[in-house]
Design a protein around this motif. Structure first.
Motif, mmCIF file in Angstrom:
data_model
loop_
_atom_site.group_PDB
_atom_site.id
_atom_site.type_symbol
_atom_site.label_atom_id
_atom_site.label_comp_id
_atom_site.label_asym_id
_atom_site.label_seq_id
_atom_site.Cartn_x
_atom_site.Cartn_y
_atom_site.Cartn_z
ATOM 1 N N THR A 116 0.831 -1.213 0.000
ATOM 2 C CA THR A 116 0.000 0.000 0.000
ATOM 3 C C THR A 116 0.869 1.268 0.000
ATOM 4 N N TYR A 134 1.106 4.365 -2.753
ATOM 5 C CA TYR A 134 0.960 5.778 -2.360
ATOM 6 C C TYR A 134 2.216 6.568 -2.746
ATOM 7 N N ASP A 173 -17.344 3.092 -13.052
ATOM 8 C CA ASP A 173 -16.358 4.092 -13.459
ATOM 9 C C ASP A 173 -15.167 4.231 -12.524
ATOM 10 N N GLN A 203 -11.676 2.871 -11.429
ATOM 11 C CA GLN A 203 -10.644 1.966 -11.948
ATOM 12 C C GLN A 203 -9.612 1.566 -10.906
ATOM 13 N N HIS A 204 -9.710 2.113 -9.729
ATOM 14 C CA HIS A 204 -8.712 1.782 -8.707
ATOM 15 C C HIS A 204 -9.132 0.505 -7.991
ATOM 16 N N TYR A 205 -8.335 -0.521 -8.105
ATOM 17 C CA TYR A 205 -8.774 -1.808 -7.570
ATOM 18 C C TYR A 205 -7.689 -2.562 -6.807
ATOM 19 N N SER A 242 -15.307 -0.378 -3.044
ATOM 20 C CA SER A 242 -14.111 0.431 -2.989
ATOM 21 C C SER A 242 -14.253 1.610 -3.931
ATOM 22 N N SER A 256 -13.066 11.113 -5.635
ATOM 23 C CA SER A 256 -14.050 11.898 -4.896
ATOM 24 C C SER A 256 -15.356 12.029 -5.671
ATOM 25 N N ASP A 296 -8.276 19.369 -10.858
ATOM 26 C CA ASP A 296 -8.791 18.462 -9.841
ATOM 27 C C ASP A 296 -8.067 18.750 -8.541
ATOM 28 N N ALA A 338 -6.839 17.004 -6.299
ATOM 29 C CA ALA A 338 -5.644 16.217 -5.973
ATOM 30 C C ALA A 338 -4.450 16.574 -6.864
ATOM 31 N N ILE A 393 -12.991 13.191 -15.301
ATOM 32 C CA ILE A 393 -11.733 13.866 -15.060
ATOM 33 C C ILE A 393 -10.818 13.666 -16.282
HETATM 34 C C1 B12 Z 1 -2.063 3.769 -9.040
HETATM 35 C C2 B12 Z 1 -3.085 4.840 -9.292
HETATM 36 C C3 B12 Z 1 -3.870 4.731 -10.433
HETATM 37 C C4 B12 Z 1 -3.895 3.497 -11.300
HETATM 38 C C5 B12 Z 1 -5.015 2.618 -10.718
HETATM 39 C C6 B12 Z 1 -4.543 1.342 -10.304
HETATM 40 C C7 B12 Z 1 -5.087 0.829 -8.984
HETATM 41 N N1 B12 Z 1 -4.417 1.127 -7.912
HETATM 42 O O1 B12 Z 1 -6.067 0.184 -8.927
HETATM 43 C C8 B12 Z 1 -4.357 4.058 -12.655
HETATM 44 C C9 B12 Z 1 -3.178 4.517 -13.445
HETATM 45 C C10 B12 Z 1 -5.176 3.102 -13.512
HETATM 46 C C11 B12 Z 1 -5.138 5.258 -12.178
HETATM 47 C C12 B12 Z 1 -6.113 5.852 -12.910
HETATM 48 C C13 B12 Z 1 -6.699 7.045 -12.559
HETATM 49 N N2 B12 Z 1 -6.386 7.802 -11.469
HETATM 50 CO CO1 B12 Z 1 -5.291 7.205 -10.017
HETATM 51 N N3 B12 Z 1 -4.054 6.914 -8.655
HETATM 52 C C14 B12 Z 1 -3.247 5.923 -8.413
HETATM 53 C C15 B12 Z 1 -2.466 6.192 -7.107
HETATM 54 C C16 B12 Z 1 -1.087 6.692 -7.471
HETATM 55 C C17 B12 Z 1 -2.358 5.032 -6.164
HETATM 56 C C18 B12 Z 1 -3.649 4.279 -5.884
HETATM 57 C C19 B12 Z 1 -3.353 2.974 -5.210
HETATM 58 O O2 B12 Z 1 -3.020 2.006 -5.853
HETATM 59 N N4 B12 Z 1 -3.359 2.914 -3.895
HETATM 60 C C20 B12 Z 1 -2.979 1.735 -3.137
HETATM 61 C C21 B12 Z 1 -4.174 1.054 -2.548
HETATM 62 C C22 B12 Z 1 -3.748 -0.267 -1.960
HETATM 63 O O3 B12 Z 1 -4.697 1.872 -1.551
HETATM 64 P P1 B12 Z 1 -6.255 2.046 -1.273
HETATM 65 O O4 B12 Z 1 -6.978 2.025 -2.544
HETATM 66 O O5 B12 Z 1 -6.426 3.181 -0.362
HETATM 67 O O6 B12 Z 1 -6.647 0.677 -0.509
HETATM 68 C C23 B12 Z 1 -6.329 0.374 0.830
HETATM 69 C C24 B12 Z 1 -7.440 0.733 1.797
HETATM 70 O O7 B12 Z 1 -8.112 1.903 1.436
HETATM 71 C C25 B12 Z 1 -8.312 -0.472 1.858
HETATM 72 N N5 B12 Z 1 -9.445 -0.625 0.948
HETATM 73 C C26 B12 Z 1 -9.544 -0.303 -0.343
HETATM 74 N N6 B12 Z 1 -10.709 -0.692 -0.846
HETATM 75 C C27 B12 Z 1 -11.372 -1.299 0.119
HETATM 76 C C28 B12 Z 1 -12.622 -1.913 0.142
HETATM 77 C C29 B12 Z 1 -13.083 -2.518 1.314
HETATM 78 C C30 B12 Z 1 -14.398 -3.194 1.312
HETATM 79 C C31 B12 Z 1 -12.279 -2.473 2.479
HETATM 80 C C32 B12 Z 1 -12.758 -3.116 3.695
HETATM 81 C C33 B12 Z 1 -11.044 -1.845 2.461
HETATM 82 C C34 B12 Z 1 -10.591 -1.273 1.288
HETATM 83 O O8 B12 Z 1 -7.467 -1.527 1.576
HETATM 84 C C35 B12 Z 1 -6.289 -1.127 0.900
HETATM 85 C C36 B12 Z 1 -5.228 -1.825 1.613
HETATM 86 O O9 B12 Z 1 -4.238 -1.077 2.176
HETATM 87 C C37 B12 Z 1 -3.355 7.313 -6.456
HETATM 88 C C38 B12 Z 1 -2.631 8.208 -5.479
HETATM 89 C C39 B12 Z 1 -3.079 8.005 -4.056
HETATM 90 N N7 B12 Z 1 -2.442 8.622 -3.139
HETATM 91 O O10 B12 Z 1 -4.017 7.304 -3.781
HETATM 92 C C40 B12 Z 1 -3.929 7.998 -7.707
HETATM 93 C C41 B12 Z 1 -5.258 8.755 -7.620
HETATM 94 C C42 B12 Z 1 -6.207 8.020 -6.714
HETATM 95 N N8 B12 Z 1 -5.736 8.706 -9.002
HETATM 96 C C43 B12 Z 1 -6.297 9.818 -9.367
HETATM 97 C C44 B12 Z 1 -6.818 10.065 -10.664
HETATM 98 C C45 B12 Z 1 -7.255 11.466 -10.937
HETATM 99 C C46 B12 Z 1 -6.927 9.035 -11.606
HETATM 100 C C47 B12 Z 1 -7.576 9.166 -12.989
HETATM 101 C C48 B12 Z 1 -8.908 9.883 -13.005
HETATM 102 C C49 B12 Z 1 -6.672 9.891 -13.951
HETATM 103 C C50 B12 Z 1 -5.401 9.195 -14.176
HETATM 104 N N9 B12 Z 1 -4.469 9.278 -13.246
HETATM 105 O O11 B12 Z 1 -5.266 8.597 -15.195
HETATM 106 C C51 B12 Z 1 -7.736 7.690 -13.378
HETATM 107 C C52 B12 Z 1 -9.089 7.192 -12.896
HETATM 108 C C53 B12 Z 1 -9.811 6.298 -13.792
HETATM 109 C C54 B12 Z 1 -11.128 5.918 -13.166
HETATM 110 N N10 B12 Z 1 -12.200 6.203 -13.840
HETATM 111 O O12 B12 Z 1 -11.167 5.419 -12.088
HETATM 112 C C55 B12 Z 1 -6.323 10.846 -8.262
HETATM 113 C C56 B12 Z 1 -7.720 10.978 -7.632
HETATM 114 C C57 B12 Z 1 -8.172 12.420 -7.482
HETATM 115 C C58 B12 Z 1 -9.552 12.575 -6.947
HETATM 116 N N11 B12 Z 1 -10.065 13.757 -7.057
HETATM 117 O O13 B12 Z 1 -10.174 11.707 -6.431
HETATM 118 C C59 B12 Z 1 -5.186 10.305 -7.325
HETATM 119 C C60 B12 Z 1 -5.376 10.669 -5.866
HETATM 120 C C61 B12 Z 1 -3.842 10.875 -7.855
HETATM 121 C C62 B12 Z 1 -3.746 12.372 -7.828
HETATM 122 N N12 B12 Z 1 -3.027 12.935 -6.877
HETATM 123 O O14 B12 Z 1 -4.276 13.025 -8.674
HETATM 124 N N13 B12 Z 1 -4.713 5.676 -10.950
#
Ligand code: B12
Lengths: 219, 254
Positions: A42, A46, A100, A102-104, A148, A152, B43, B45, B76
């Motif tokens: 994770t 990040y 819609d 894509q974060h998984y 998940s 926003s 956006d 972020a 977005i």
């Molecule tokens: C990698 C990434 C991507 C990857 C997605 C791959 C993936 N991770 O699935 C790709 C390149 C595809 C992508 C696409 C996009 N992304 Co992106 N992405 C990221 C990034 C860098 C990391 C996300 C990540 O992998 N986190 C790691 C996981 C493990 O963390 P997590 O999701 O929080 O999950 C943890 C907990 O929350 C919990 N959890 C999660 N789900 C669930 C569900 C349940 C039931 C439970 C109990 C717990 C739980 O368990 C996890 C374990 O630790 C973030 C930056 C950030 N700081 O988040 C931006 C970010 C989220 N993305 C962003 C954006 C803008 C996009 C796009 C729109 C544009 C783009 N970058 O191409 C598209 C979105 C497409 C769409 N329609 O969804 C923005 C969001 C801004 C906003 N206003 O919300 C961010 C914040 C980046 C930024 N600073 O701009 N992205």
């Protein structure tokens, strides 16, 4: 400060799936999978987000990193899990990302965590439409529905699906997780039937203590 | 604030260091309407990144940003942004929205991923079916057969694994509580391999049954299996018999 997550992020960004997998395998020899998920993978993702914010990488790099991360997770999961003749529990969880979204990667780790706890799990992946999820839910009748969302902008959809799920007659527990649950105050959603999960530790805590009464044993 | 003509058909802005927009091109207006403040188009972020990169100290910069959706229907967008400071006060900004190319790649990746997930899912369902079948067969691999008023036989089938032993444990313990049964014949004739953990569970089970008062007779065991069992320190009172025939003749002849 640990640098392991940065090292792993580097393997992801270099597209080095063997390096990433080897690195993870070494780590699970000394740490639990929970630790690997919560404290290494994770933060690695990040950190990739931070590198983007620092203008050091692009979205294309994020795509590559995600693919490598995804692949390594799948491999790790299959390597550590032999086919057994028995589930420890009869609980069922169904997990997916809302339309819609894509974060998984987070959800994928959550799915594996449920499996490790002996649950039957249906992980349906990201970007699932309402009709699709409803039909799967009716069929599988899960005790927990996990959603998940990272973006926003997903708040309205999330509300919509929540209200639908609350009407299900067997009253499953709905969990909301992902970046949105972390960043935004979602307290208004919380109820006996809806739980906002901030991270994996929170989920483990629930496995250890909070489950009684939240879901009914007989379903 | 005024609209200006530019040579390049791209969204263009002229801003000051507080991101106040002094001039913009037609394309900029088409992209996000007329805005006073450049920060209004990003956006949330992306704001840290924008503020950290667009400042007079960094004379020329190019960066990737996300643009806010215009409304609920819109999504977005990702754009490349080029910034050049004329002096400490004013900068020229060009945007290049790259969504089309990017979204094509994204879509392809998403489709691949969902196909993988479907395959995975199908495999997973097959695996679950397999697991159920294994469990079913495990449960059936130690039936409890009542031979006479006081004697029952438990023929074991296949390899002795931990999963199998766990699957039969409960029902065996329950069945042997049945009134009158005080002699249990464990028949090993059809047993294949011993698995360490499995045999542990089995011998523990035998020990429990023994201490609960049942007489335990082990039948049809191979010499090398007997050795393995012996290593596990079964109670001495357990009897061994060569064949089922012998056992039946001895215990069930009435
Ligand atoms: C990698 C990434 C991507 C990857 C997605 C791959 C993936 N991770 O699935 C790709 C390149 C595809 C992508 C696409 C996009 N992304 Co992106 N992405 C990221 C990034 C860098 C990391 C996300 C990540 O992998 N986190 C790691 C996981 C493990 O963390 P997590 O999701 O929080 O999950 C943890 C907990 O929350 C919990 N959890 C999660 N789900 C669930 C569900 C349940 C039931 C439970 C109990 C717990 C739980 O368990 C996890 C374990 O630790 C973030 C930056 C950030 N700081 O988040 C931006 C970010 C989220 N993305 C962003 C954006 C803008 C996009 C796009 C729109 C544009 C783009 N970058 O191409 C598209 C979105 C497409 C769409 N329609 O969804 C923005 C969001 C801004 C906003 N206003 O919300 C961010 C914040 C980046 C930024 N600073 O701009 N992205």
């Amino acid at each position: 400060m640990s640098v392991q997550h940065k090292q792993l992020a580097q393997y992801f960004l270099n597209g080095d799936e063997d390096g990433a997998l080897d690195y993870m395998e070494e780590l699970v020899k000394v740490h639990s999978k929970a630790f690997l998920y919560q404290e290494i993978i994770t933060p690695a993702m990040y950190y990739i987000g931070e590198l983007w914010e620092q203008n050091k990488i692009t979205v294309a790099d994020e795509h590559l990193a995600t693919a490598i991360c995804d692949f390594s997770l799948s491999r790790l999961e299959s390597e550590l899990k032999p086919i057994k003749g028995k589930h420890q529990t009869n609980y069922k969880a169904l997990l997916f990302g809302v339309e819609d979204e894509q974060h998984y990667i987070g959800l994928k780790m959550v799915a594996d965590t449920f499996k490790e706890q002996g649950w039957r799990v249906r992980y349906l992946g990201p970007n699932l439409s309402m009709e699709h999820s409803m039909s799967q839910i009716e069929k599988f009748r899960p005790d927990v529905i996990g959603l998940s969302a990272a973006l926003s902008y997903r708040l309205p959809v999330l509300k919509k699906v929540l209200y639908r799920f609350m009407e299900l007659e067997w009253k499953p527990l709905v969990m909301i997780g992902g970046r949105m649950a972390k960043k935004f105050q979602l307290d208004e959603f919380e109820s006996a039937q809806v739980m906002v999960v901030k991270d994996l530790n929170h989920l483990y805590q629930w496995f250890n203590e909070g489950r009684e009464g939240a879901i009914n044993e007989t379903s | 604030m005024k609209q200006v003509e530019r040579v390049f058909p791209l969204p263009y802005y002229r801003i000051n260091k507080n991101f106040f927009i002094y001039a913009y091109s037609k394309e900029a207006c088409d992209l996000h309407g007329v805005k006073e403040h450049l920060l209004d188009i990003f956006d949330e972020a992306s704001l840290t990144k924008v503020k950290g990169t667009i400042k007079p100290e960094i004379q020329k910069a190019s960066l990737e940003v996300h643009l806010k959706p215009l409304d609920e229907e819109d999504s977005i967008k990702t754009a490349d942004m080029y910034v050049s400071w004329e002096n400490d006060l004013y900068a020229e900004v060009l945007l290049h929205v790259k969504d089309e190319r990017l979204s094509k790649v994204t879509q392809t990746l998403t489709q691949l991923r969902s196909r993988l997930n479907d395959t995975n899912f199908e495999l997973f369902e097959e695996k679950e079916k397999l697991e159920e079948a294994i469990e079913q067969s495990n449960r059936l691999s130690a039936p409890f057969i009542v031979l006479s008023a006081d004697t029952a036989m438990i023929p074991l089938f296949g390899d002795i694994t931990i999963e199998k032993m766990h699957a039969v444990e409960d029902s065996l313990l329950k069945s042997s509580q049945r009134e009158g049964i005080d002699r249990l014949l464990f028949d090993f004739t059809a047993v294949g391999e011993f698995n360490r953990d499995g045999i542990h569970v089995l011998t523990d089970m035998m020990k429990s049954l023994f201490y609960m008062g049942a007489e335990i007779i082990i039948i049809g065991i191979q010499p090398h299996q007997a050795k393995q069992l012996n290593d596990l320190k079964l109670p001495l009172e357990i009897n061994y018999m060569h064949s089922l025939q012998q056992a039946v003749a001895k215990y069930c002849a009435q």
